[in-house]
Write a protein that holds these residues in place. Sequence first.
Motif, PDB file in Angstrom:
ATOM      1  N   SER A 115      29.588  29.373  57.528  1.00 55.72           N
ATOM      2  CA  SER A 115      28.639  29.366  58.641  1.00 55.72           C
ATOM      3  C   SER A 115      27.442  30.280  58.369  1.00 55.72           C
ATOM      4  O   SER A 115      26.403  30.150  59.008  1.00 55.72           O
ATOM      5  N   LYS A 116      27.587  31.197  57.410  1.00 61.26           N
ATOM      6  CA  LYS A 116      26.500  32.105  57.041  1.00 61.26           C
ATOM      7  C   LYS A 116      25.998  31.838  55.626  1.00 61.26           C
ATOM      8  O   LYS A 116      25.357  32.703  55.009  1.00 61.26           O
ATOM      9  N   GLY A 117      26.296  30.668  55.109  1.00 58.30           N
ATOM     10  CA  GLY A 117      25.801  30.316  53.777  1.00 58.30           C
ATOM     11  C   GLY A 117      26.558  30.978  52.650  1.00 58.30           C
ATOM     12  O   GLY A 117      26.066  31.016  51.514  1.00 58.30           O
ATOM     13  N   ARG A 118      27.766  31.489  52.929  1.00 65.70           N
ATOM     14  CA  ARG A 118      28.563  32.178  51.912  1.00 65.70           C
ATOM     15  C   ARG A 118      29.740  31.283  51.527  1.00 65.70           C
ATOM     16  O   ARG A 118      30.656  31.096  52.332  1.00 65.70           O
ATOM     17  N   VAL A 119      29.700  30.728  50.312  1.00 64.43           N
ATOM     18  CA  VAL A 119      30.696  29.741  49.908  1.00 64.43           C
ATOM     19  C   VAL A 119      31.253  30.079  48.528  1.00 64.43           C
ATOM     20  O   VAL A 119      30.652  30.833  47.756  1.00 64.43           O
ATOM     21  N   ILE A 120      32.429  29.495  48.243  1.00 65.21           N
ATOM     22  CA  ILE A 120      33.057  29.622  46.926  1.00 65.21           C
ATOM     23  C   ILE A 120      33.292  28.222  46.399  1.00 65.21           C
ATOM     24  O   ILE A 120      33.974  27.411  47.027  1.00 65.21           O
ATOM     25  N   ARG A 121      32.711  27.927  45.247  1.00 63.92           N
ATOM     26  CA  ARG A 121      32.863  26.606  44.619  1.00 63.92           C
ATOM     27  C   ARG A 121      33.173  26.814  43.138  1.00 63.92           C
ATOM     28  O   ARG A 121      32.417  27.496  42.438  1.00 63.92           O
ATOM     29  N   ARG A 122      34.288  26.260  42.698  1.00 61.93           N
ATOM     30  CA  ARG A 122      34.718  26.389  41.299  1.00 61.93           C
ATOM     31  C   ARG A 122      34.744  27.855  40.864  1.00 61.93           C
ATOM     32  O   ARG A 122      34.219  28.209  39.818  1.00 61.93           O
ATOM     33  N   ARG A 123      35.286  28.688  41.721  1.00 66.71           N
ATOM     34  CA  ARG A 123      35.491  30.129  41.524  1.00 66.71           C
ATOM     35  C   ARG A 123      34.219  30.950  41.681  1.00 66.71           C
ATOM     36  O   ARG A 123      34.284  32.183  41.719  1.00 66.71           O
ATOM     37  N   ILE A 124      33.067  30.324  41.823  1.00 65.62           N
ATOM     38  CA  ILE A 124      31.806  31.060  41.896  1.00 65.62           C
ATOM     39  C   ILE A 124      31.412  31.278  43.353  1.00 65.62           C
ATOM     40  O   ILE A 124      31.259  30.330  44.123  1.00 65.62           O
ATOM     41  N   TYR A 125      31.230  32.541  43.718  1.00 69.09           N
ATOM     42  CA  TYR A 125      30.788  32.908  45.068  1.00 69.09           C
ATOM     43  C   TYR A 125      29.266  32.900  45.101  1.00 69.09           C
ATOM     44  O   TYR A 125      28.612  33.482  44.239  1.00 69.09           O
ATOM     45  N   PRO A 141      26.652  50.734  46.275  1.00 72.79           N
ATOM     46  CA  PRO A 141      26.976  51.997  45.595  1.00 72.79           C
ATOM     47  C   PRO A 141      28.460  52.209  45.332  1.00 72.79           C
ATOM     48  O   PRO A 141      28.808  53.009  44.463  1.00 72.79           O
ATOM     49  N   GLU A 142      29.341  51.519  46.053  1.00 72.79           N
ATOM     50  CA  GLU A 142      30.776  51.733  45.875  1.00 72.79           C
ATOM     51  C   GLU A 142      31.482  50.547  45.233  1.00 72.79           C
ATOM     52  O   GLU A 142      32.405  50.724  44.442  1.00 72.79           O
ATOM     53  N   PHE A 143      31.087  49.318  45.574  1.00 70.90           N
ATOM     54  CA  PHE A 143      31.744  48.123  45.048  1.00 70.90           C
ATOM     55  C   PHE A 143      30.679  47.122  44.583  1.00 70.90           C
ATOM     56  O   PHE A 143      30.493  46.070  45.198  1.00 70.90           O
ATOM     57  N   PRO A 144      29.978  47.411  43.500  1.00 72.27           N
ATOM     58  CA  PRO A 144      28.941  46.496  43.033  1.00 72.27           C
ATOM     59  C   PRO A 144      29.520  45.159  42.589  1.00 72.27           C
ATOM     60  O   PRO A 144      30.596  45.106  41.972  1.00 72.27           O
ATOM     61  N   ALA A 145      28.819  44.085  42.942  1.00 73.21           N
ATOM     62  CA  ALA A 145      29.275  42.737  42.581  1.00 73.21           C
ATOM     63  C   ALA A 145      28.872  42.465  41.133  1.00 73.21           C
ATOM     64  O   ALA A 145      27.812  41.906  40.862  1.00 73.21           O
ATOM     65  N   TRP A 146      29.742  42.844  40.204  1.00 72.08           N
ATOM     66  CA  TRP A 146      29.416  42.717  38.776  1.00 72.08           C
ATOM     67  C   TRP A 146      29.645  41.296  38.254  1.00 72.08           C
ATOM     68  O   TRP A 146      29.232  40.957  37.146  1.00 72.08           O
ATOM     69  N   SER A 147      30.312  40.470  39.038  1.00 74.00           N
ATOM     70  CA  SER A 147      30.539  39.081  38.651  1.00 74.00           C
ATOM     71  C   SER A 147      30.483  38.209  39.894  1.00 74.00           C
ATOM     72  O   SER A 147      30.758  38.666  41.006  1.00 74.00           O
ATOM     73  N   SER A 148      30.154  36.939  39.708  1.00 75.14           N
ATOM     74  CA  SER A 148      30.202  35.969  40.805  1.00 75.14           C
ATOM     75  C   SER A 148      31.514  35.203  40.814  1.00 75.14           C
ATOM     76  O   SER A 148      31.787  34.459  41.760  1.00 75.14           O
ATOM     77  N   ASP A 149      32.332  35.373  39.771  1.00 73.91           N
ATOM     78  CA  ASP A 149      33.618  34.697  39.647  1.00 73.91           C
ATOM     79  C   ASP A 149      34.653  35.491  40.444  1.00 73.91           C
ATOM     80  O   ASP A 149      34.975  36.637  40.111  1.00 73.91           O
ATOM     81  N   VAL A 150      35.198  34.884  41.510  1.00 65.25           N
ATOM     82  CA  VAL A 150      36.078  35.633  42.410  1.00 65.25           C
ATOM     83  C   VAL A 150      37.382  36.046  41.735  1.00 65.25           C
ATOM     84  O   VAL A 150      37.946  37.102  42.069  1.00 65.25           O
ATOM     85  N   VAL A 151      37.877  35.261  40.784  1.00 67.33           N
ATOM     86  CA  VAL A 151      39.107  35.633  40.092  1.00 67.33           C
ATOM     87  C   VAL A 151      38.860  36.821  39.172  1.00 67.33           C
ATOM     88  O   VAL A 151      39.687  37.743  39.075  1.00 67.33           O
ATOM     89  N   LYS A 152      37.720  36.853  38.509  1.00 67.31           N
ATOM     90  CA  LYS A 152      37.382  38.012  37.678  1.00 67.31           C
ATOM     91  C   LYS A 152      37.208  39.262  38.528  1.00 67.31           C
ATOM     92  O   LYS A 152      37.611  40.354  38.139  1.00 67.31           O
ATOM     93  N   LEU A 153      36.583  39.107  39.707  1.00 69.66           N
ATOM     94  CA  LEU A 153      36.377  40.254  40.595  1.00 69.66           C
ATOM     95  C   LEU A 153      37.701  40.844  41.066  1.00 69.66           C
ATOM     96  O   LEU A 153      37.847  42.071  41.146  1.00 69.66           O
ATOM     97  N   LEU A 154      38.664  39.993  41.361  1.00 71.40           N
ATOM     98  CA  LEU A 154      39.919  40.443  41.952  1.00 71.40           C
ATOM     99  C   LEU A 154      41.013  40.705  40.928  1.00 71.40           C
ATOM    100  O   LEU A 154      41.949  41.455  41.205  1.00 71.40           O
ATOM    101  N   GLY A 155      40.943  40.069  39.775  1.00 67.04           N
ATOM    102  CA  GLY A 155      41.987  40.230  38.769  1.00 67.04           C
ATOM    103  C   GLY A 155      42.740  38.935  38.540  1.00 67.04           C
ATOM    104  O   GLY A 155      42.914  38.117  39.456  1.00 67.04           O
ATOM    105  N   GLU A 156      43.198  38.756  37.336  1.00 64.50           N
ATOM    106  CA  GLU A 156      43.785  37.476  36.932  1.00 64.50           C
ATOM    107  C   GLU A 156      45.110  37.162  37.624  1.00 64.50           C
ATOM    108  O   GLU A 156      45.581  36.034  37.571  1.00 64.50           O
ATOM    109  N   ARG A 157      45.750  38.152  38.280  1.00 61.57           N
ATOM    110  CA  ARG A 157      47.001  37.828  38.965  1.00 61.57           C
ATOM    111  C   ARG A 157      46.766  37.095  40.288  1.00 61.57           C
ATOM    112  O   ARG A 157      47.719  36.677  40.948  1.00 61.57           O
ATOM    113  N   VAL A 158      45.504  36.946  40.689  1.00 62.67           N
ATOM    114  CA  VAL A 158      45.154  36.167  41.879  1.00 62.67           C
ATOM    115  C   VAL A 158      44.930  34.717  41.474  1.00 62.67           C
ATOM    116  O   VAL A 158      44.175  34.435  40.545  1.00 62.67           O
TER     117      VAL A 158
END
Length: 379
Positions: A115-125, A141-158
């Motif tokens: 609803s706010k234009g924030r989507v995940i498609r093929r792992r890319i946010y 300053p605390e949690f920079p978005a270093w990747s757009s791939d949500v699995v990479k951001l969270l870790g491969e066990r997700v």
Amino acid sequence: MVTLVIADDLTGAAEIAGTAHRLGAKVRLTTSPERLTAEDEVVVVATDTRSMNRSEALDYTRNLVAQIASLEGREWVGRLFKKTDSVLRGHVVEELEALFALGYERALLLPANPSKGRVIRRRIYSIDGRPLRRTNFRNDPEFPAWSSDVVKLLGERVRYVTPRTRGGLKAGISIGEVTSLEDMACHVARHDAEQTILAGGADAFRALMEKQGFGEVPTAEFGGLGKRKTLLILGSTMRHNLDEEPLFRRCRVARSPMPDSVFAGERCEGWIEEACQKFEEAEVLVLNIAQPITREGNKALLLRHQMATAAEQIIHRAKPQEVVIEGGATAYTLLDRLAWHSLAIADEIAPGVVRLQHAESGTHLTFKPGSYPWGACFK
């Protein structure tokens, strides 16, 4: 049955409470859960774990799990929703895994807010078509978005799942592809509340409430803060041109940016005295951080406590009718200093912009996430 919501910051908790209020649910927001009753339909517990380091957040969540397990009225709880940041800032995986101790085997994480234009498609946010790492969130300053791939951001066990993934969810944490509200509804429709924690943003919570039979109820349109004595605290790293807001053109506005000495860590007394003097002649006082914020050390934590220290003293001395706070960590720190632990919903000004009231003092507090628009707050 009660839907129990655990949110990792105060503005996120307020956003969820506002959504529940808009859908006609009886809702309470608290920073210190003590009991649940059959009259409660939604209880939102605001924590500040997003502002903690990983070890502190995990310890806090484990203690919260023990507190929830021993709550008076625990038998009324029917569903658990974990509110996470929509762009996955915070200790998302660690906190979800800690919540499994309440008897759950898995979690379905739906952070996207289509609803706010924030989507995940093929792992890319992506946000409004831009990959996450190319937005301002890369400079957090605390949690920079270093990747757009949500699995990479969270870790491969997700695990990554789509609305069309066959079979049930496996044990552990799955993150869902969501490109539309229809995708969100499809995920939530298959959600097993007894074994699976549902987690994510406001759109996921709304889909859960709608699954339970709640729907929009008529509410009065918010008329704006008007010329009530207002303290506006800008504690986030976002920048806004508030001169364009109608209230700022109508009212006497004083600005009191954080001095360089306070930014560097020195005491706040001089700043507080100057701000209170300005507030005597103004209807609106703005506290903000004008200096560029870097990722060095514990700078964000220092600035949060400096801002909360000044705001607490100004509230005690000037007694504003309205306190408007941008930034969940700053809001939580201020409430903790004021010992204001329970708030009632007064208005949902806009999605994510929620006005509450502290019963004992009568003060209204409006919370807004840093990246959300103000809506009709200042009209």
